[in-house]
Motif scaffolding. Structure first.
Motif, PDB file in Angstrom:
ATOM      1  N   THR A 116       0.866  -1.176   0.000  1.00 40.92           N
ATOM      2  CA  THR A 116       0.000   0.000   0.000  1.00 40.92           C
ATOM      3  C   THR A 116       0.903   1.226   0.000  1.00 40.92           C
ATOM      4  O   THR A 116       1.823   1.315   0.809  1.00 40.92           O
ATOM      5  N   CYS A 117       0.662   2.160  -0.918  1.00 45.25           N
ATOM      6  CA  CYS A 117       1.484   3.380  -0.966  1.00 45.25           C
ATOM      7  C   CYS A 117       1.321   4.163   0.332  1.00 45.25           C
ATOM      8  O   CYS A 117       0.208   4.411   0.784  1.00 45.25           O
ATOM      9  N   TRP A 118       2.445   4.549   0.915  1.00 48.41           N
ATOM     10  CA  TRP A 118       2.435   5.296   2.179  1.00 48.41           C
ATOM     11  C   TRP A 118       1.727   6.643   2.024  1.00 48.41           C
ATOM     12  O   TRP A 118       1.199   7.196   2.993  1.00 48.41           O
ATOM     13  N   ARG A 119       1.693   7.186   0.791  1.00 50.44           N
ATOM     14  CA  ARG A 119       1.222   8.560   0.627  1.00 50.44           C
ATOM     15  C   ARG A 119      -0.225   8.632   0.156  1.00 50.44           C
ATOM     16  O   ARG A 119      -1.022   9.365   0.736  1.00 50.44           O
ATOM     17  N   CYS A 120      -0.577   7.861  -0.877  1.00 49.86           N
ATOM     18  CA  CYS A 120      -1.925   7.971  -1.449  1.00 49.86           C
ATOM     19  C   CYS A 120      -2.793   6.770  -1.100  1.00 49.86           C
ATOM     20  O   CYS A 120      -3.985   6.770  -1.380  1.00 49.86           O
ATOM     21  N   GLY A 121      -2.197   5.734  -0.508  1.00 51.56           N
ATOM     22  CA  GLY A 121      -2.975   4.581  -0.073  1.00 51.56           C
ATOM     23  C   GLY A 121      -3.315   3.597  -1.178  1.00 51.56           C
ATOM     24  O   GLY A 121      -4.004   2.607  -0.940  1.00 51.56           O
ATOM     25  N   GLN A 180       8.318   2.229  -8.927  1.00 46.57           N
ATOM     26  CA  GLN A 180       8.107   3.337  -9.877  1.00 46.57           C
ATOM     27  C   GLN A 180       7.196   4.389  -9.266  1.00 46.57           C
ATOM     28  O   GLN A 180       7.443   5.584  -9.393  1.00 46.57           O
ATOM     29  N   HIS A 181       6.154   3.917  -8.620  1.00 51.22           N
ATOM     30  CA  HIS A 181       5.207   4.830  -7.993  1.00 51.22           C
ATOM     31  C   HIS A 181       5.873   5.617  -6.858  1.00 51.22           C
ATOM     32  O   HIS A 181       5.629   6.814  -6.699  1.00 51.22           O
ATOM     33  N   LEU A 182       6.737   4.956  -6.104  1.00 50.91           N
ATOM     34  CA  LEU A 182       7.428   5.637  -4.995  1.00 50.91           C
ATOM     35  C   LEU A 182       8.283   6.784  -5.521  1.00 50.91           C
ATOM     36  O   LEU A 182       8.425   7.819  -4.870  1.00 50.91           O
ATOM     37  N   GLN A 188       7.604   8.628  -8.203  1.00 53.01           N
ATOM     38  CA  GLN A 188       6.669   9.718  -8.508  1.00 53.01           C
ATOM     39  C   GLN A 188       6.244  10.443  -7.231  1.00 53.01           C
ATOM     40  O   GLN A 188       6.239  11.669  -7.170  1.00 53.01           O
ATOM     41  N   GLU A 189       5.877   9.636  -6.228  1.00 57.12           N
ATOM     42  CA  GLU A 189       5.434  10.225  -4.958  1.00 57.12           C
ATOM     43  C   GLU A 189       6.552  11.035  -4.315  1.00 57.12           C
ATOM     44  O   GLU A 189       6.307  12.096  -3.754  1.00 57.12           O
ATOM     45  N   PHE A 190       7.777  10.538  -4.410  1.00 58.20           N
ATOM     46  CA  PHE A 190       8.926  11.250  -3.837  1.00 58.20           C
ATOM     47  C   PHE A 190       9.054  12.644  -4.454  1.00 58.20           C
ATOM     48  O   PHE A 190       9.213  13.648  -3.755  1.00 58.20           O
TER      49      PHE A 190
HETATM   50 ZN    ZN Z   1       0.855   6.851  -3.872  1.00 58.16          ZN
END
Ligand code: ZN
Ligand code: 5GP
Length: 219
Positions: A190-195, A207-209, A211-213
């Motif tokens: 689960t993404c720490w930022r957007c869930g 890859q998503h991490l 972008q979130e970073f």
């Molecule tokens: Zn996210």
């Protein structure tokens, strides 16, 4: 054993450079994690000989010791937040608004607040540590690092396997005392930022991490 690797920092902190040992005093040594799992990842090592070989859950049963560790983590959290501000502050939207206001002619009566980077630092321990000497993780929330290479690396900081220092003392019946280690570490991502959920697709999560970073630091 490699599991004893943190002992050397406690014994002789003065033999390391500032790139390794952030600071040391009579009771604590703060170091950079050698395999950082976030863009900033520090470890706080208590030097108390009666505690350093004890599991964090047991060591923190001592209220006086816990209070001391919590106080020191507040210091280190501030220091880490300052480091994030130096690294990313100039990119952040809030800092740019602040700078723009400062250089306005005439400047406004009230300046926009700068970003509180302390909110972007997490502090805690692993329910099942891999290293023997007592240590508290102090890291930025981003989980963005090329050293984050395995599923368990992400989940060990993103499930109840990671126990925030603020949660101590743990209640006697707190389920985290009895970690179904496999359970937490094998959970779906689960993404720490957007869930957002990523199942067990690690490459996609990575890859998503990234972008979130990028978005997180510019916030
Ligand atoms: Zn996210
Ligand atoms: P644990 O899983 O035990 O809570 O975390 C131990 C941490 O120590 C890990 O994040 C790992 O990267 C770090 N680490 C392991 N060996 C060394 C070392 O020799 N030096 C430093 N500075 N960090 C280490």
């Amino acid at each position: 054993s490699v599991r004893d690797g943190l002992g050397a920092y406690i014994a002789k902190p003065e033999t390391y450079g500032p790139d390794v040992v952030v600071y040391h005093n009579e009771d604590f040594v703060a170091i950079h994690d050698m395999f950082p799992k976030s863009s900033l990842h520090l470890l706080l090592l208590p030097r108390d000989q009666t505690k350093t070989r004890i599991h964090p859950f047991d060591a923190f049963e001592d209220a006086e010791f816990l209070a001391k560790v919590k106080a020191e983590t507040r210091t280190l959290r501030k220091l880490a937040a300052g480091e994030l501000r130096r690294k990313y502050g100039k990119d952040s939207a809030q800092e740019q608004a602040r700078q723009a206001a400062l250089s306005a002619d005439p400047p406004p009566n009230e300046l926009p607040q700068g970003r509180d980077w302390e909110e972007d630092i997490v502090v805690g321990v692993h329910a099942v540590p891999s290293m023997n000497h007592l240590h508290v993780h102090v890291l930025s929330v981003d989980r963005y690092s090329e050293r984050l290479k395995h599923r368990k690396h992400y989940n060990s900081f993103s499930t109840p396997f990671f126990v925030p220092i603020e949660d101590f003392p743990l209640a006697e019946d707190d389920v985290r005392r009895y970690p179904t280690e496999e359970g937490y570490l094998k959970r779906d991502f689960t993404c720490w930022r957007c869930g957002r959920g990523f199942g067990n697709r690690f490459a996609e999560l990575k890859q998503h991490l990234e972008q979130e970073f990028k978005e997180w630091k510019k916030l």
